[in-house]
Structure formats: structure tokens, C-alpha cells
Design an enzyme around this catalytic site. Sequence first.
Site, short mmCIF file in Angstrom:
data_model
loop_
_atom_site.label_atom_id
_atom_site.label_comp_id
_atom_site.label_asym_id
_atom_site.label_seq_id
_atom_site.Cartn_x
_atom_site.Cartn_y
_atom_site.Cartn_z
N GLY A 1 5.23 1.08 -3.71
CA GLY A 1 4.89 0.53 -5.36
C GLY A 1 6.32 0.27 -5.81
O GLY A 1 6.97 -0.82 -5.73
N SER A 2 6.60 1.23 -6.82
CA SER A 2 7.93 1.29 -7.52
C SER A 2 9.14 1.51 -6.68
O SER A 2 10.25 0.92 -7.01
CB SER A 2 7.78 2.30 -8.55
OG SER A 2 6.84 1.94 -9.76
N PRO B 1 0.68 -1.25 0.07
CA PRO B 1 -0.14 -0.11 0.01
C PRO B 1 0.76 1.44 -0.08
O PRO B 1 0.45 2.23 -0.46
CB PRO B 1 -0.83 -0.12 1.27
CG PRO B 1 -0.83 -1.63 1.53
CD PRO B 1 0.32 -2.02 0.97
N GLY C 1 -16.59 6.19 -34.40
CA GLY C 1 -17.67 7.05 -34.20
C GLY C 1 -18.33 6.86 -32.94
O GLY C 1 -17.61 6.18 -32.05
N GLY C 2 -19.57 7.35 -32.91
CA GLY C 2 -20.51 7.06 -31.67
C GLY C 2 -20.65 5.58 -31.35
O GLY C 2 -20.75 5.31 -30.33
N THR D 1 5.06 2.64 -13.48
CA THR D 1 4.53 3.50 -14.22
C THR D 1 5.34 4.08 -15.14
O THR D 1 6.70 4.06 -15.03
CB THR D 1 3.99 4.79 -13.50
OG1 THR D 1 5.04 5.46 -12.91
CG2 THR D 1 3.17 4.33 -12.37
N GLU E 1 3.88 -2.76 -13.54
CA GLU E 1 5.25 -2.96 -13.85
C GLU E 1 6.11 -1.75 -13.71
O GLU E 1 7.06 -1.71 -14.53
CB GLU E 1 5.41 -3.77 -15.17
CG GLU E 1 4.92 -4.99 -15.35
CD GLU E 1 5.36 -6.12 -14.11
OE1 GLU E 1 6.24 -5.90 -13.51
OE2 GLU E 1 4.73 -7.27 -14.48
N GLN F 1 -12.36 6.39 -32.13
CA GLN F 1 -12.61 7.56 -33.08
C GLN F 1 -13.07 7.00 -34.28
O GLN F 1 -13.74 7.63 -35.08
CB GLN F 1 -11.28 8.67 -33.19
CG GLN F 1 -11.71 10.04 -33.97
CD GLN F 1 -12.49 10.88 -33.10
OE1 GLN F 1 -12.48 10.62 -31.83
NE2 GLN F 1 -13.18 11.73 -33.55
#
Length: 390
Positions: A139-140, A136, A346-347, A372, A370, A343
Site C-alpha cells: 500500500g503505502s 494487495p 441527536g437520535g 494513512t 493517499e 451529536q
Amino acid sequence: MPAGIRRSVERDLPTEESRELIALVRDIARKEIAPHAAAEEESGTFPRAAFRLLSDAGLLGLPYAAEYGGGEQPYSVYLQALEELAAARLTVGIGVSVHVLSCHALALHGTKEQRAAWLPGMLGGGLLGSYCLSEPTAGSDAAALSTKAVRDGGDWVLSGTKAWITHGGVSDFCTVLARSGGPGAKGVTAYLVPADAPGLSAAPPERKMGLKGSPTAQLHFDGVRVGDERRIGAEGEGFSLALDALDAGRLGIAACAVGLAQAALDAALDWAAERRQFGRAIGDFQGLRFLLADMATAVEAGRALYLAAARRKDAGLPYARQAAMAKLLCTDNAMKVTTDAVQVFGGYGYTSDFPVERYLREAKVLQIVEGTNQVQRMVIGRHLLGPEGR
């Protein structure tokens, strides 16, 4: 609507055996994994059956020694197999990458007796691993680990919490980095811990925006007792083992990112050929063709970079800088390619009726795991300007 036609990628494979291997992986990926990916990701279903199938086919230990059940393949071949799996379903691809990472310490640094006792089950016996490094508050910054390992006679007693653990709560074994000595990097030791050890429990899985079929959870070690025979490497050697494993693991993430980007490109190409506007296929418009050209170039560039780094590893050359570069470029490219695929649609691309919105959500995590991509830039800069670079 189906995800589309998966295009065959021109592979760089040195032998007939490797060509047959990739053909097998591609066949399994297309027939057994891809058809279930969308529904199982939506429901958050963990693909344990897929991992058993891959284990039975000898595909969970490809870069490790055949003597212990591995495939004894060059890393450059293993990564191309991983790319095929990730293109079919990222949960499976990244799961294999994490499993290979969890076997790394034992396979490369364990004693002959340790490897003979445990590696066959890990590489081809249906078992699945977790790699327990992050915490917690660490991390890295692996040298800041607080999970403790205290000697008690011929045993070690592990206490603490590991965080962001892929396969947390569903794996069969864990490679655990814990503090056995003083502060800093020299006080860390590696242990191989069975997942059913008394005192080891998993928190509820994290609620993630993507990779919902891959459980990520905290693991709590409440006085977990393991014998000294499960210590991997010498006391205090765990930090260097972890860094060695992470270099290899970053190449796995790079290959997964290229697989995901290839899947997004495939879907976009199919859609550009099928979708019609103003009386013709949208792929006939120059603006869209330029977009697709950039996407394809990004995919090919990432593939070339991870393969170049893998060849250095296979040749026994230093490759930490190249691994960080591959992880950085491939995952940034995956984020861009999946965004552009939405993109192109589209929609429709913004709906869950098509796979590209899932690819976009999944791509984001690859820039984080692994280490950031900001950490990758630190690693690259250190190699360029530190003692290694000079």
C-alpha cells in the site's frame, strides 16, 4: 428532508477569472450534483453523467496547461473548486481528485508528443482516469511493488494485481506503476494504459461502509501489452513520479475533507436553528453553541492549512511536509466534525433520513486514502528530523 442550505464560503481567489470559475463550480454542485447525492449513494450509483458534465465545463483538468485542454489554474484555486464539489457529494469530489492524480505523470513528465496525443482527451474529452499504485501487499510501501513490466521488443508486458483502485472497472485509462527492474525504488516505471487493453480486467467492487457510489476494485493485469510510447518518464523513474503525484494528491484529499466537514457543519447549523426543545431552538443553549464553534474552527483551520500548502506549490517551493500536514489535519478534523454533527442531530442524526450519518461514514475513508494518517505522521517526522529538517 433536504440537506439544508449550503452556505457560501468566503473564498481566497486572486482574479476575476478564478471568481467566475468557483461560481460556476458552486452552481453545478448545487443544482446538478447535490440533489441526487443521497439517493445515488444509497443505491450505489456511479455518477458518470456528473463527470461528463464537469469535463464538458472544463473542470476535470483545472491545474494543467491550457495548451492541452486544462484550466491552467493555480493549485490553490483548483483545491477550492474541489472543496465545493466534495461538499455537494464526496464521491464526485474525490473522483475529480483521483482523475487529476491519474493525469499528473503525463502532464508533468510526459514528452511533448505524449502530451499532445493523450492529454486533450484526458483533460477535456470526457475520459476518466484511475491511479494504479497500491497492491494487495504493497500500500503505502510503494517501493515494494510486485506488478511486473517486462520488455518484449518495442512493447512492455504488464502482469500483476493492483488493489484499492478508485474508478476500478469504470475508468477509461490507468496510470500504472510497475516493476521494470530490480528490487526497491529504482526498479519502478510508470505507464499509461488504456482501460480496454486486452488482458486488463476488474474484480467485483469492494463492499464499503461509505462512498458507495464510487467503485473501488482490484485490477488484474494478465499479460497486458503496451507500446514503449506509453512509458512515462525514464525507466526506473516511476517511484519519484509517484511520490511527486502523491504530494499533490494529498492536497486534493485535504480539500475534499474540508468540503465534507463544511457540509456537516452546514447541516448542523440548520438543525440547531430549527430544532426546538424546552421552548427554544437548541442552538440557543451554550453547550451546543460551543460544540458548533469548535466545528467551525476546525473547518476554517483545515482550509487555511491546505491553502498555505497549495500556495507553496504554486510558488515552486517544497511542500511535501505541508501537504502531509494538511492531509492529516483536514481528514482528522473531518472525522471529528462529522461525528459532532451527528451529536447535534441527536437520535435523528443516527438515521438515514438526514445526511450527517452518511457524512460520518464517508469521513472515515479520508483518514486512510493517499497514505494513512499514521503514514502522514511518519512523513512529517522524517521532514522534521531527517536530512530535510536539519
